[in-house]
Each structure stands twice: as structure tokens, then as C-alpha cells.
Design a protein around this motif. Structure first.
Motif, PDB file in Angstrom:
ATOM      1  N   ASP A   1       0.872  -1.166   0.000  1.00  0.00           N
ATOM      2  CA  ASP A   1       0.000   0.000   0.000  1.00  0.00           C
ATOM      3  C   ASP A   1       0.911   1.219   0.000  1.00  0.00           C
ATOM      4  O   ASP A   1       1.420   1.630   1.042  1.00  0.00           O
ATOM      5  CB  ASP A   1      -0.898  -0.004   1.237  1.00  0.00           C
ATOM      6  CG  ASP A   1      -1.855   1.176   1.257  1.00  0.00           C
ATOM      7  OD1 ASP A   1      -1.797   2.037   0.344  1.00  0.00           O
ATOM      8  OD2 ASP A   1      -2.664   1.243   2.195  1.00  0.00           O
ATOM      9  N   LEU A   2       1.122   1.783  -1.160  1.00  0.00           N
ATOM     10  CA  LEU A   2       2.101   2.858  -1.302  1.00  0.00           C
ATOM     11  C   LEU A   2       1.704   4.149  -0.609  1.00  0.00           C
ATOM     12  O   LEU A   2       2.520   5.056  -0.479  1.00  0.00           O
ATOM     13  CB  LEU A   2       2.397   3.110  -2.777  1.00  0.00           C
ATOM     14  CG  LEU A   2       3.082   1.956  -3.503  1.00  0.00           C
ATOM     15  CD1 LEU A   2       3.327   2.325  -4.964  1.00  0.00           C
ATOM     16  CD2 LEU A   2       4.379   1.566  -2.823  1.00  0.00           C
ATOM     17  N   ARG A   3       0.487   4.215  -0.096  1.00  0.00           N
ATOM     18  CA  ARG A   3       0.085   5.415   0.643  1.00  0.00           C
ATOM     19  C   ARG A   3       0.900   5.577   1.921  1.00  0.00           C
ATOM     20  O   ARG A   3       1.042   6.682   2.418  1.00  0.00           O
ATOM     21  CB  ARG A   3      -1.407   5.373   0.960  1.00  0.00           C
ATOM     22  CG  ARG A   3      -2.268   5.515  -0.301  1.00  0.00           C
ATOM     23  CD  ARG A   3      -3.710   5.366   0.035  1.00  0.00           C
ATOM     24  NE  ARG A   3      -3.920   3.989   0.510  1.00  0.00           N
ATOM     25  CZ  ARG A   3      -5.083   3.501   0.895  1.00  0.00           C
ATOM     26  NH1 ARG A   3      -6.147   4.273   0.894  1.00  0.00           N
ATOM     27  NH2 ARG A   3      -5.192   2.248   1.300  1.00  0.00           N
ATOM     28  N   ASP A   4       1.448   4.463   2.439  1.00  0.00           N
ATOM     29  CA  ASP A   4       2.265   4.576   3.652  1.00  0.00           C
ATOM     30  C   ASP A   4       3.751   4.370   3.367  1.00  0.00           C
ATOM     31  O   ASP A   4       4.541   4.132   4.254  1.00  0.00           O
ATOM     32  CB  ASP A   4       1.778   3.617   4.749  1.00  0.00           C
ATOM     33  CG  ASP A   4       2.152   2.169   4.504  1.00  0.00           C
ATOM     34  OD1 ASP A   4       2.519   1.818   3.364  1.00  0.00           O
ATOM     35  OD2 ASP A   4       2.085   1.380   5.455  1.00  0.00           O
ATOM     36  N   ALA A   5       4.139   4.507   2.093  1.00  0.00           N
ATOM     37  CA  ALA A   5       5.538   4.310   1.700  1.00  0.00           C
ATOM     38  C   ALA A   5       6.310   5.620   1.742  1.00  0.00           C
ATOM     39  O   ALA A   5       5.878   6.628   1.181  1.00  0.00           O
ATOM     40  CB  ALA A   5       5.614   3.712   0.302  1.00  0.00           C
TER      41      ALA A   5
END
Length: 123
Positions: free
Chosen positions: A45-49
Motif C-alpha cells: 500500500d504505497l500510501r504509507d511508503a
């Protein structure tokens, strides 16, 4: 800046993943590892990357191809390319894709940590 964020690492070498994950945790960074591009694409989940570290030579796909697919999506995440088999062609492809750093294995802990900090600060 890094509150709640993770460093995502994609490499088909489980020993490398374990070592990098331990290093990052020892420096207060959250990490999540993936043994393949397919696993990364299915679960990340790249929103938290905060940053992505990707090996060039993955078993199922090129790390450069994975980055290109990621960049075509909605989330822009800075990335670092690592490789054990560097070539000028690979270096140029990584640069053209927009990598923040290109590290040849083996690299020092300091080189990786400095690259992560730079990638996050520039993004």
C-alpha cells in the motif's frame, strides 16, 4: 516526515531482506519486505511508503520494469535501485526511471541510510 511511513524493500534474496530490515529497524525506520515484484504489487500500500528499495534482478520481473509500472500509478514514491550485477545499461535505465540512488552490492550501511534520507528529503 516519516511518522507512520515505511521503507518498502523488494529483493529475491531473503538473507539480504532480513539484513536490511534489521538495519532499518535498528535506526528507527519501519520496513516491509517482499521477495518478488508480484508479492509487492499484490500486497503493498504505497500510501504509507516513504521510500522503495528495489533490486534490479528479481526472479519474476526486472526491478526497472516494476518501477516503471509503479510510476504509472497514482502514488509517487522515491526509489533506490540496488544490484549485484551492475552495467552501464542498467545504471542508465535506473537513472532514466528517476531513481534517487543506485547502489552496487555489497554497499555500506551508511551508503544505504544516507541514500534513504536523501530520497525522502528530496521527495
Amino acid at each position: 516526515m516519516l511518522a507512520g511511513k515505511r521503507i518498502y524493500i523488494v529483493d529475491d534474496d531473503s538473507g539480504f531482506l532480513k539484513g536490511i530490515e534489521r538495519l532499518l529497524r535498528a535506526h528507527g525506520l519501519r520496513a516491509r519486505t517482499f521477495l518478488s515484484a508480484q508479492a509487492f504489487e499484490a500486497e503493498a500500500d504505497l500510501r504509507d511508503a516513504a521510500c522503495l528499495i528495489v533490486d534490479v534482478h528479481l526472479g519474476d520481473v526486472s526491478g526497472i520494469d516494476l518501477i516503471r509500472r509503479m510510476l504509472a500509478g497514482p502514488a509517487a514514491v522515491p526509489f533506490i535501485v540496488v544490484t549485484g550485477n551492475s552495467s552501464e545499461t542498467t545504471r542508465l535505465a535506473a537513472a532514466a526511471a528517476g531513481c534517487c540512488a543506485y547502489l552496487e552490492k555489497p554497499f555500506s550501511s551508511k551508503a544505504l541510510l544516507d541514500s534513504i534520507r536523501s530520497a525522502i528529503e528530496l521527495h
